[in-house]
Design a protein around this motif. Structure first.
Motif, short mmCIF file in Angstrom:
data_model
loop_
_atom_site.label_atom_id
_atom_site.label_comp_id
_atom_site.label_asym_id
_atom_site.label_seq_id
_atom_site.Cartn_x
_atom_site.Cartn_y
_atom_site.Cartn_z
N LEU A 57 8.05 15.00 7.11
CA LEU A 57 7.19 14.80 5.85
C LEU A 57 6.66 16.33 4.98
N ILE A 58 6.05 16.91 6.99
CA ILE A 58 5.14 18.05 6.75
C ILE A 58 6.27 19.48 6.18
N LYS A 59 7.50 19.58 6.53
CA LYS A 59 8.46 20.31 5.93
C LYS A 59 8.69 20.15 4.96
N VAL A 60 8.67 18.73 4.14
CA VAL A 60 9.03 19.08 2.42
C VAL A 60 7.85 19.36 2.00
N LEU A 61 6.61 19.27 2.82
CA LEU A 61 5.70 19.21 1.66
C LEU A 61 5.63 21.28 1.32
N LEU B 150 0.63 -1.05 0.40
CA LEU B 150 0.22 -0.11 -0.17
C LEU B 150 0.89 1.08 0.10
N THR B 151 1.39 1.99 -0.93
CA THR B 151 1.10 2.80 -1.33
C THR B 151 0.92 4.52 -1.91
N SER B 152 1.53 5.72 -1.00
CA SER B 152 0.61 6.44 -1.04
C SER B 152 1.76 7.40 -1.74
N PHE B 153 1.03 7.91 -2.29
CA PHE B 153 1.21 9.07 -3.60
C PHE B 153 1.29 10.63 -2.71
N ILE B 154 2.07 11.80 -2.12
CA ILE B 154 1.99 12.96 -1.79
C ILE B 154 1.99 14.00 -2.25
N GLY B 155 1.87 15.00 -2.08
CA GLY B 155 2.19 16.22 -2.34
C GLY B 155 1.81 16.98 -2.74
N ALA B 156 2.09 18.57 -2.89
CA ALA B 156 0.95 19.62 -3.05
C ALA B 156 0.14 19.86 -3.39
N SER B 157 -0.74 20.38 -4.12
CA SER B 157 -2.19 20.13 -5.54
C SER B 157 -0.83 20.88 -6.63
N GLY B 158 -1.42 20.06 -7.97
CA GLY B 158 -0.60 20.20 -8.47
C GLY B 158 0.34 19.75 -9.46
#
Lengths: 243, 248
Positions: free
Chosen positions: A233-237, A32-40
């Protein structure tokens, strides 16, 4: 290996800049893998490339599993009841009527909606609608499920219980799940592995393994190493987010 | 809902009673025939009205409406599927919708004589623009995301059309039918006024020349009942299949 992006470059036709450039990554079977990132950032674009709605200009996408796509909004058909909605992929694949009824009944009971077969989408709560959409995704017969922010439209209480529900389903199903999310808590709680989309265009994904067992509980999110992981993670995002 | 029906019924009854009283006060039946006189006359003339004139008019309405629906569905689908057809027809349809068909009906009499064909054409022209535009808009309203979902499942263009586009457009199609049915009834009757020797419209017009007020109104009463019954049937269908209108 279930999915492989090999030097993929993609640009939307009417836009000057690439969304992703020379991007490579792999997804293992059963995870189960998540893709995370800011919108766009291109995470939804990655999904659209995987399920064939878009084609890359360069590179190759090797997908060994059959994909089932569950869109952000449930997109249930209001003119069809629960059973008929779940059967849509089977109708498209021209499965015989008796067989598809039996398959739909099994899937509806799997997602805990026995007795709701004849109800219409508007009679269901947000969580129930998502479960119908999940059953519809399963009825495609796919081994890899692409879930595009499946819980983002739900209220926070329902979202939390749906996340736990999804974990249960994943443990029971033996399927590869890819999840797009922009919610750090959701990504950490649900996934074995988080892939962070950064940069314009995206050239590589930052990989973060989540050190939690498959049968995890929400209280495990309070472990110091998990809290630290979330903060990173939050820092990166935040570096990515443009206000 | 029940309360609303009651309120409307009360108003209708009040109007009928006032009309009756006014007619009795004026007491010139060929100028203001009373509702009671109209109903009486309808009963007296029942044989010619229901067995001779009504079938003629009903045939014009039903055949005209069916042809109109057929043309509309084909044209709207073609417009939705092929951009060229849309570019060609859409602006023309929007403009031609404004032509008062009743005013050009005499032309059809010139071309086709006092025939039912001329009247059917009048009904078709009066209704098909509006049905086509509504069905086309309904098809266009299809959610792109639902189409994409179907594509990821591997649905063919025909399957997407049947399972997504048609159901999306269906409520608007029903709306169009409800909107145009009264026009079909009106235009069939007017076309009979203009050029016919049979039918309820023709009968009504002929009664004007005999100064028989109630007999002028009797066919109008029947036409009204036809339109109401048609609407009731369409409403029934709409309640069964068009209820998801707001969710599309």
């Amino acid at each position: 290996m279930a999915l492989k992006f090999k030097n993929v470059t993609f640009r939307y036709e009417d836009e000057p800049d690439c969304i992703m450039e020379n991007l490579s990554f792999e997804i293992e079977k059963g995870g189960l893998t998540s893709f995370i990132g800011a919108s766009g950032c291109g995470k939804s674009t990655a999904f659209r490339l995987i399920n064939g709605l878009l084609t890359p200009q360069e590179g190759e996408i090797i997908c060994e599993e059959k994909c089932g796509y569950m869109p952000q909004h449930d997109l249930l058909f209001p003119w069809k009841n629960v059973e008929q909605n779940v059967m849509i992929p089977l109708v498209v694949q021209k499965v015989a009527k008796a067989k598809r009824k039996a398959m739909a009944a099994e899937l509806i009971s799997r997602v805990g909606l026995e007795g709701c077969e004849k109800k219409y989408p508007k009679e269901l709560s947000g969580g129930m609608r998502q479960r119908v959409a999940f059953a519809r995704t399963l009825s495609t017969g796919a081994n890899m499920l692409l879930l595009d922010e499946p819980f983002s439209a739900l209220d926070s209480i329902t979202r939390v219980s749906m996340q736990e529900w999804l974990l249960e389903q994943w443990r029971a199903l033996d399927k590869t799940i890819l999840l797009v999310t922009h919610d750090v808590d959701e990504a950490v709680f649900l996934s074995e592995r988080i892939l962070v989309f950064t940069g314009h265009p995206v050239k590589q994904l930052m990989e973060i393994p989540v050190p939690l067992p498959k049968d995890r509980t929400r209280s495990m999110l309070l472990r110091p190493e998990i809290i630290k992981l979330k903060e990173e993670l939050i820092k990166v995002l935040r570096q990515e987010a443009t206000l | 809902m029940k309360k609303r029906h009651l309120a409307a019924s009360i108003l209708a009854i009040v109007i009928l009673v006032l009309w009756q009283l006014l007619a009795m006060k004026v007491n010139i039946p060929h100028i203001i025939p009373s509702p009671v006189a109209i109903v009486k006359k309808t009963w007296e003339l029942r044989e010619t009205l229901f067995l001779v004139q009504l079938p003629v008019t009903l045939y014009t309405i039903v055949v005209g409406f069916l042809i109109s629906v057929g043309i509309s569905l084909v044209l709207a689908t073609a417009m939705e599927e092929f951009e060229v057809v849309e570019a060609m027809f859409y602006p023309v349809l929007v403009v031609t919708q404004t032509i008062p068909v009743m005013c050009i009906s005499p032309l059809f009499v010139l071309w086709f004589g006092y025939t039912q064909t001329a009247r059917i054409i009048a009904v078709v022209l009066a209704t098909f623009f509006a049905i086509t535009l509504n069905v086309f808009d309904g098809l266009k309203r299809t959610d792109v995301r639902k189409i994409e979902l179907m594509q990821t499942i591997g649905a063919s263009a025909l399957q997407i059309f049947l399972h997504v586009k048609v159901p999306t457009a269906l409520p608007m199609f029903l709306t169009a039918l409800k909107m145009t049915l009264p026009w079909a009834v009106i235009d069939a009757a007017v076309a009979e006024w203009l050029g016919a020797n049979e039918g309820l419209g023709y009968f009504s017009k002929r009664m004007i020349s005999t100064m028989d007020g109630p007999a002028v109104f009797a066919p109008v009463l029947i036409l009204t009942i036809i339109a109401l019954m048609g609407m009731a049937i369409l409403n029934l269908i709409d309640k069964k299949v068009g209820i998801y209108r707001s969710e599309v």
